[in-house]
Scaffold this active site. Structure first.
Site, mmCIF file in Angstrom:
data_model
loop_
_atom_site.group_PDB
_atom_site.id
_atom_site.type_symbol
_atom_site.label_atom_id
_atom_site.label_comp_id
_atom_site.label_asym_id
_atom_site.label_seq_id
_atom_site.Cartn_x
_atom_site.Cartn_y
_atom_site.Cartn_z
ATOM 1 N N LYS A 52 16.897 52.036 47.725
ATOM 2 C CA LYS A 52 15.756 51.299 48.268
ATOM 3 C C LYS A 52 15.660 51.480 49.782
ATOM 4 O O LYS A 52 14.598 51.780 50.324
ATOM 5 C CB LYS A 52 15.854 49.819 47.909
ATOM 6 C CG LYS A 52 14.639 49.005 48.356
ATOM 7 C CD LYS A 52 14.825 47.508 48.088
ATOM 8 C CE LYS A 52 14.931 47.206 46.629
ATOM 9 N NZ LYS A 52 14.986 45.738 46.371
ATOM 10 N N GLU A 55 27.357 55.053 49.938
ATOM 11 C CA GLU A 55 27.813 55.889 48.831
ATOM 12 C C GLU A 55 26.734 56.884 48.414
ATOM 13 O O GLU A 55 27.000 58.072 48.209
ATOM 14 C CB GLU A 55 28.211 55.020 47.634
ATOM 15 C CG GLU A 55 29.355 54.057 47.902
ATOM 16 C CD GLU A 55 28.892 52.695 48.398
ATOM 17 O OE1 GLU A 55 29.702 51.749 48.334
ATOM 18 O OE2 GLU A 55 27.726 52.576 48.847
ATOM 19 N N GLY A 76 17.730 45.597 42.567
ATOM 20 C CA GLY A 76 18.133 46.856 41.961
ATOM 21 C C GLY A 76 18.511 46.727 40.501
ATOM 22 O O GLY A 76 18.165 47.584 39.677
ATOM 23 N N ARG A 77 19.213 45.662 40.131
ATOM 24 C CA ARG A 77 19.674 45.512 38.751
ATOM 25 C C ARG A 77 18.533 45.147 37.805
ATOM 26 O O ARG A 77 18.733 45.105 36.593
ATOM 27 C CB ARG A 77 20.788 44.474 38.681
ATOM 28 C CG ARG A 77 20.406 43.090 39.184
ATOM 29 C CD ARG A 77 21.641 42.196 39.327
ATOM 30 N NE ARG A 77 21.353 40.882 39.874
ATOM 31 C CZ ARG A 77 21.247 40.615 41.163
ATOM 32 N NH1 ARG A 77 21.373 41.584 42.051
ATOM 33 N NH2 ARG A 77 21.019 39.381 41.586
ATOM 34 N N GLU A 108 26.558 39.908 38.800
ATOM 35 C CA GLU A 108 25.980 39.933 40.143
ATOM 36 C C GLU A 108 24.917 38.858 40.306
ATOM 37 O O GLU A 108 24.733 38.314 41.394
ATOM 38 C CB GLU A 108 25.386 41.314 40.445
ATOM 39 C CG GLU A 108 25.028 41.528 41.905
ATOM 40 C CD GLU A 108 24.743 42.978 42.240
ATOM 41 O OE1 GLU A 108 25.689 43.715 42.578
ATOM 42 O OE2 GLU A 108 23.567 43.395 42.144
ATOM 43 N N HIS A 125 39.751 48.248 16.851
ATOM 44 C CA HIS A 125 41.093 48.829 16.849
ATOM 45 C C HIS A 125 41.738 48.731 18.218
ATOM 46 O O HIS A 125 42.678 49.476 18.516
ATOM 47 C CB HIS A 125 41.015 50.277 16.372
ATOM 48 C CG HIS A 125 40.608 50.396 14.938
ATOM 49 N ND1 HIS A 125 41.533 50.447 13.912
ATOM 50 C CD2 HIS A 125 39.387 50.423 14.354
ATOM 51 C CE1 HIS A 125 40.889 50.531 12.750
ATOM 52 N NE2 HIS A 125 39.587 50.509 12.989
ATOM 53 N N LYS A 172 30.890 46.029 52.007
ATOM 54 C CA LYS A 172 30.203 47.145 52.659
ATOM 55 C C LYS A 172 30.389 47.085 54.174
ATOM 56 O O LYS A 172 30.653 48.098 54.827
ATOM 57 C CB LYS A 172 28.710 47.112 52.324
ATOM 58 C CG LYS A 172 28.358 47.441 50.892
ATOM 59 C CD LYS A 172 26.857 47.421 50.721
ATOM 60 C CE LYS A 172 26.431 47.751 49.312
ATOM 61 N NZ LYS A 172 24.952 47.732 49.163
#
Length: 541
Positions: A204, A210, A265-266, A351, A382, A502
């Site tokens: 954005k 990153e 964002g999510r 979040e 399992h 950050k």
């Protein structure tokens, strides 16, 4: 505070009287429970009968939702009010799937026309890539699409491309890069041909450390082969709101797909962040997914709470986490293609609702968001299902299945769904000591072969995993998370906890890269870790 309300106290009192109830007894007392505690809407069937609730529990939870003003909060979200209070923003992910011609306003303007302008631009571009009309710098057709993002700019499209693989163009390769670990971008590009590769840089702000680090590495990889800066324009597009940053990177701003600050964002998969998905499944498939989102949006707005799927899901976790002390929530899809769905929900839920202060800045005296985890169904059986069946923790589970398989191969799907149904039955009812003895099990082994049961599950069934169903499922959990946040009176749309790490990382990076020994002003542990890392790197050099 909601915890001071009469509705809250009523649930606390109910919890105390409910403690000795067992699902065996609840089903024996009400033979029709499996039907009366099930709801079907928008193509989803939700069976919540195997939860540790009675009709009275649900009535008390519904009263709590009314007390918390859930109706009003839903209306405020759809009206574009700044419900993200700490950032003074609307939370208008619902506008990303509004139909053209609808009106959803925030900041004095109708945002729906902007949304559809971006969707049209995405569709035109996706169509050109899929048809071969958009080519690489040397005129070769694009065969590989690499999305570079992190968090919501990665988890959503990564999950959805895998979920809808059977609806995608399988002649194309789709990769996702998020981790700043150099191995991530290396592995994503190692076997690709630069002449046939398109990168989508999703950020954005176009400043995310990153993402920009990985994007610069990808550009170096491209130019090492094509050796002409002009090639960037053919092989890179951006999803961002920062046209200047995009241009400085070398991407033509005409090839930037817009995001807005009123969508987190999510919550952004169904907008420009879904560009890689639209290229994979085509514009028509993407529109089908948006229809699924819309169906759940309309359902949460209009259905009475006692028949409202996301509201019921949110209330169930409120009961378990806030009143019964559960700390984790397992979401277990019985689908190979939904292997990343729970990972996606981790960010969506944790979040959003990983908060310890309410909207008024007051410390919260009750438990809020759960730890969300899980894997594909039969794999989990399992692995960690042993703890679900015989462990000491209360772990509510959502089990997700489909009536029709993505691939009809022999008996596979019947066996898969039999496993889902059997697990929900076994977790609920277990096996008593007398039942184990009746099978002839030696007495020393009886305690080990006994299953207490009373382990709650919710089963969600859909006809098949297609774009529309995926949209419904995502919206189901979006509104479930919103329901919980509304009851707890927290801001489900900020994420200040992400920012601290950050900020500290940006301070540490130059200390790691400095050619001279830096003066360190961290705690003694962090100082020593930095020194040890620098010394080890020097030895390798």
């Amino acid at each position: 505070m909601i915890a001071d309300s009469a509705e809250w106290r009523a649930l606390e009192a109910h919890r105390n009287t409910f403690a000795s109830r067992h699902l065996r007894d609840l089903f024996a007392e009400d033979p029709g429970r499996g039907r009366s505690m099930a709801v079907e809407a928008a193509g989803l069937y939700l069976d919540y009968s195997k939860n540790l609730v009675t009709g009275e529990t649900i009535e008390l939870l519904l009263a709590l939702a009314e007390r918390a003003g859930l109706h009003e909060r839903i209306d405020a979200m759809f009206a574009g009010e700044p419900i993200n209070r700490t950032e003074n923003r609307a939370a208008l992910h619902v506008a990303l799937r509004a139909r053209e011609g609808e009106e959803i306003r925030t900041g004095g303007r109708n945002v729906v026309p902007e949304v559809h302008a971006v969707l049209r631009k995405m569709a035109e571009f996706a169509g050109r890539v899929r048809s071969g009309d958009w080519t690489g710098f040397t005129g070769r057709r694009i065969a590989n699409v690499v999305n570079i993002g992190i968090g919501g700019s990665d988890l959503g499209p990564r999950m959805a491309v895998e979920a809808l693989r059977d609806h995608a163009d399988r002649s194309m390769t789709f990769r996702f890069v998020s981790n700043v670990d150099g191995a991530d971008v290396w592995e994503a590009t190692a076997d690709l041909d630069p002449e046939e590769t398109l990168f989508i840089v999703s950020s954005k702000t176009f400043t995310t450390l990153e993402t920009l680090t990985n994007a610069r590495t990808a550009r170096e990889w491209l130019l090492a082969s094509l050796r002409d800066d002009r090639a960037v324009a053919n092989h890179f597009v951006a999803v961002s709101s920062n046209a200047q940053g995009v241009a400085e990177f070398g991407i033509d701003p005409e090839n930037m797909f817009e995001m807005w600050d009123w969508v987190g964002g999510r919550y952004s998969l169904d907008g420009a962040i879904g560009l890689s998905l639209m290229i994979a499944i085509g514009p028509a498939g993407f529109r089908e997914m948006l229809e699924g989102f819309r169906e759940l949006d309309e359902h949460v707005r209009t259905a009475p709470f006692e028949r409202n799927l996301p509201v019921l899901l949110g209330l169930l976790w409120t009961w378990y986490g806030t009143f019964l002390g559960a700390e984790t929530h397992a979401v277990i899809p019985y689908s190979r293609h939904l292997e990343l769905f729970t990972t996606y929900l981790q960010q969506l839920d944790m979040e959003s609702n990983g908060k310890s202060v309410d909207l008024d800045g007051e410390l919260i005296p009750y438990q809020t968001g759960p730890v969300v985890w899980g894997t594909q169904g039969t794999d989990g059986q399992h692995a960690y299902f042993q703890l679900l069946h015989q462990g000491t923790k209360l772990i509510p589970c959502d089990l997700i299945g489909f009536v029709r398989p993505t691939h009809a191969i022999g008996r596979h799907h019947d066996l898969l769904m039999a496993s889902l149904f059997a697990q929900s039955e076994a977790l609920a009812f277990g096996r008593t000591r007398d039942e184990v003895r009746a099978e002839g099990v030696p007495e020393p082994l009886v305690p080990h072969r006994t299953f207490a049961g009373n382990r709650p599950t919710t089963t969600i069934l859909a006809d098949e995993l297609d774009p529309r169903t995926l949209g419904r499922l995502i919206a189901l959990y979006e509104h479930k998370v919103f329901t919980q946040g509304a009851i707890w009176n927290i801001d489900s749309f900020d994420q200040w906890g992400v920012e601290l790490g950050k900020a500290l990382a940006s301070r540490i990076v130059p200390e790691l890269e400095s050619q001279t020994e830096p003066e360190l002003h961290h705690d003694s542990s962090t100082n020593e870790l930095i020194r040890r890392y620098r010394a080890g790197r020097a030895r390798r050099s």
